[in-house]
Motif scaffolding. Structure first.
Motif, short mmCIF file in Angstrom:
data_model
loop_
_atom_site.label_atom_id
_atom_site.label_comp_id
_atom_site.label_asym_id
_atom_site.label_seq_id
_atom_site.Cartn_x
_atom_site.Cartn_y
_atom_site.Cartn_z
N UNK A 80 -9.46 26.35 -7.51
CA UNK A 80 -10.61 26.30 -7.14
C UNK A 80 -11.13 27.18 -6.10
N UNK A 81 -12.40 27.62 -5.79
CA UNK A 81 -12.70 28.63 -4.77
C UNK A 81 -12.34 28.40 -3.36
N UNK A 82 -12.12 29.14 -2.55
CA UNK A 82 -11.68 28.72 -1.15
C UNK A 82 -12.73 29.31 -0.05
N UNK A 83 -12.38 28.85 1.02
CA UNK A 83 -13.38 29.52 2.06
C UNK A 83 -13.12 30.90 2.39
N UNK A 84 -14.09 31.63 2.75
CA UNK A 84 -14.02 33.00 3.18
C UNK A 84 -13.50 34.07 2.23
N UNK A 85 -13.81 33.87 1.00
CA UNK A 85 -13.29 34.79 -0.10
C UNK A 85 -14.24 35.97 0.23
N UNK A 86 -13.70 37.11 -0.27
CA UNK A 86 -14.52 38.37 -0.44
C UNK A 86 -15.37 38.31 -1.49
N UNK A 87 -16.59 39.17 -1.59
CA UNK A 87 -17.60 39.11 -2.97
C UNK A 87 -16.52 39.65 -4.18
N UNK A 88 -15.41 40.61 -3.86
CA UNK A 88 -14.59 40.95 -5.04
C UNK A 88 -13.77 39.81 -5.59
N UNK A 89 -13.15 39.05 -4.81
CA UNK A 89 -12.55 37.92 -4.87
C UNK A 89 -13.21 36.83 -5.82
N UNK A 90 -14.74 36.63 -5.60
CA UNK A 90 -15.54 35.71 -6.31
C UNK A 90 -15.81 36.40 -7.45
N UNK A 91 -16.13 37.48 -7.77
CA UNK A 91 -16.70 38.08 -8.84
C UNK A 91 -15.17 37.85 -9.97
N UNK A 92 -14.02 38.26 -9.41
CA UNK A 92 -12.78 38.34 -10.12
C UNK A 92 -12.42 36.70 -10.48
N UNK A 93 -12.93 35.67 -9.73
CA UNK A 93 -12.68 34.42 -10.09
C UNK A 93 -13.69 34.10 -11.06
N UNK A 94 -14.84 34.49 -10.87
CA UNK A 94 -15.86 34.40 -12.18
C UNK A 94 -15.57 34.91 -13.52
N UNK A 95 -14.75 36.02 -13.44
CA UNK A 95 -14.15 36.69 -14.74
C UNK A 95 -13.45 35.76 -15.35
N UNK A 96 -12.63 35.02 -14.85
CA UNK A 96 -11.52 34.06 -15.50
C UNK A 96 -12.00 33.23 -16.51
N UNK A 126 -22.85 11.92 -12.90
CA UNK A 126 -22.43 12.51 -11.79
C UNK A 126 -21.90 13.85 -12.11
N UNK A 127 -22.33 14.90 -11.17
CA UNK A 127 -21.64 16.16 -11.39
C UNK A 127 -20.56 16.42 -10.31
N UNK A 128 -19.39 16.64 -10.70
CA UNK A 128 -18.35 16.64 -9.90
C UNK A 128 -18.37 18.00 -9.30
N UNK A 129 -18.79 18.13 -7.88
CA UNK A 129 -19.10 19.40 -7.28
C UNK A 129 -18.24 19.36 -5.84
N UNK A 130 -18.21 20.59 -5.57
CA UNK A 130 -17.35 20.74 -4.40
C UNK A 130 -18.20 22.09 -3.58
N UNK A 131 -17.75 22.22 -2.22
CA UNK A 131 -18.29 23.40 -1.70
C UNK A 131 -17.32 24.12 -1.05
N UNK A 132 -17.69 25.56 -0.77
CA UNK A 132 -16.98 26.55 -0.15
C UNK A 132 -17.82 27.37 0.55
N UNK A 133 -17.41 28.14 1.68
CA UNK A 133 -18.47 29.01 2.22
C UNK A 133 -18.64 30.11 1.33
N UNK A 134 -19.72 30.65 1.53
CA UNK A 134 -20.16 31.93 1.03
C UNK A 134 -19.38 33.24 1.16
#
Length: 459
Positions: free
Chosen positions: A175-191, A302-310
């Motif tokens: 799952x995403x975590x708080x305080x990821x960098x943008x590069x980490x977010x893109x890498x996570x999306x690419x999985x 119901x959508x099983x959603x969660x939140x992390x920081x931008x």
């Protein structure tokens, strides 16, 4: 003789001290607001029904002798840039609301032009609790008021990374975590897999669900995270001619080309892929909570959603570009009902209203951290994690009207051309800078001509 002079000096000093103390007491008494907690009170707000739903009904329940009148401020959305400040001042002078509604864009203007009554003395006298309010709120308001408070904000708006927990579990991705960098977010999306089409296609990230300028929005957000803005402070020149800008643009283009991010030029543009559970993550504001609720009510599922920081800049992990004050309430300096106006502001910024606001899903987040909102048992703490706002509002004020939309279209056109293999990243980036600079110059020239014409018409 020496003893007499010394005694006389002591007595004179005591007399002076008593006089000063008396003067201070009189000044403190003079600053105390006088008046009754009943009668008419004119409050400026964007919509009468929404006002009573959010604040008005609560207040008149506590003060039944008050007659609330809403001075509608919806008209202000018709103005842009510096014009709105002048229109605001004229409107306040004409309608004379007791309580003025402001936002971060016009708050400092109202303070600088003597429209607002200072609140520091009444806050101190009433021992109003500021300590449990998020520090960024009072710090921001004091900064714009030369160290003094002229308004209070009961709510703030924020953004977060929404994610679909079921999709992450399905593809065995952490799952995403708080305080990821943008590069980490893109890498996570690419999985996430990029095969499939139509209703079978899953995207790792959708950068925007509704904006036709999604590519520009993402580019601007990543840049602002790193303290970059696309024009100079005075709005006269484009400031993208740096390696930092080039690297940010290249990373975004590569993420789009990988298929990890939803391409807004595709056939599904009008669809909200996150709500359809075809996107694992979406970057959205706190108002999006209400859209999730509406979608779940309509579908019955119901959508099983969660939140992390931008995402953040690793060099400043607590800084955020997505935290703002959209409702700042202050007292009109010319109001004859300052005591009642302060009682209203004090009440809607207090714990009782904060508790009520924490139960809503309209995107308003209480500024009191002890009332962190939740929705369907899910904590909204991600909106409160990043505590240092990175504000670019002043930059937007100096942009010529219409420039941002035109520039966003330029970025979208040139980037789409890359995705269609019609040009390289270097070529597109160079075109963006050249076309952007030309558009900015033309927008300023057009604005200057318009202002000159307007002055002639008035005379």
């Amino acid at each position: 003789m020496f003893k007499c002079l010394r005694l006389r000096g002591v007595l004179l000093g005591l007399a002076l001290l008593l006089a000063l103390t008396s003067a201070c007491s009189n000044n403190a008494g003079n600053s105390k607001l006088e008046g009754k907690l009943e009668g008419p009170l004119k409050v400026m707000y964007v919509h009468e029904g929404l006002f009573f739903q959010k604040y008005g009904n609560l207040f008149i329940t506590k003060y039944p002798g008050v007659e609330l009148e809403v001075v509608n401020s919806q008209w202000m959305f018709n103005y842009a840039g510096e014009d709105i400040n002048k229109a605001l001042q004229q409107y306040v002078e004409e309608r004379q609301p007791d309580v003025i509604l402001l936002n971060e864009s016009n708050y400092s203007y109202a303070v600088d032009n003597g429209m607002m009554f200072p609140l520091d003395s009444v806050i101190q006298q009433d021992q109003f609790d500021l300590d449990s309010i998020l520090p960024f709120v009072t710090e921001s308001l004091k900064e714009q008021g030369a160290g003094m408070l002229y308004g209070l904000a009961p709510t703030f708006s924020g953004s977060a990374l929404y994610y679909n927990m079921d999709l992450f579990q399905m593809y065995n991705i952490e799952l995403p975590r708080d305080r990821m960098s943008w590069q980490e977010l893109f890498a996570l999306a690419e999985r996430f897999p990029t095969n499939g089409s139509g209703g079978e296609r899953i995207y790792g990230l959708t950068s925007s669900t509704t904006s036709s300028n999604a590519i520009f929005d993402l580019l601007s957000n990543v840049a602002r995270t790193h303290g970059l803005f696309y024009t100079s402070a005075d709005g006269t020149s484009l400031t993208m001619d740096s390696e930092a800008w080039r690297t940010i643009y290249e990373n975004i283009v590569k993420a789009y080309k990988s298929g990890a991010i939803f391409d807004p030029s595709s056939d599904f543009f009008s669809e909200d892929l996150f709500l359809k559970e075809q996107a694992a993550m979406v970057l959205e504001g706190s108002y999006y909570l209400n859209q999730i609720k509406q979608a779940e009510d309509q579908s019955g599922s119901t959508i099983n959603w969660g939140l992390a920081t931008i995402p953040v800049d690793p060099a400043e992990p607590d800084a955020t570009i997505a935290m703002g004050l959209t409702e700042i309430f202050g007292i009109n300096a010319n109001s004859p009902n300052k005591k009642l106006a302060w009682e209203f502001i004090k009440y809607i910024n207090g714990p009782e209203v904060a508790k009520t606001l924490s139960r809503t899903t309209d995107g308003s987040l209480s500024v009191r951290s002890s009332f962190v909102s939740e929705m369907n048992g899910r904590s909204l703490a991600a909106f409160y994690e990043l505590t240092k706002p990175r504000n670019f509002n002043k930059r937007y004020e100096h942009l010529p009207q219409g420039f941002e939309d035109a520039f966003a279209e330029i970025v979208s056109q040139e980037t789409t051309s890359i995705l269609e293999n019609k040009q390289t990243i270097d070529e597109a980036f160079q075109h963006i800078k050249e076309r952007g600079s030309q558009e900015l110059q033309q927008a300023h020239e057009k604005g200057s001509i318009t202002k000159k014409t307007s002055r002639k018409l008035k005379s």
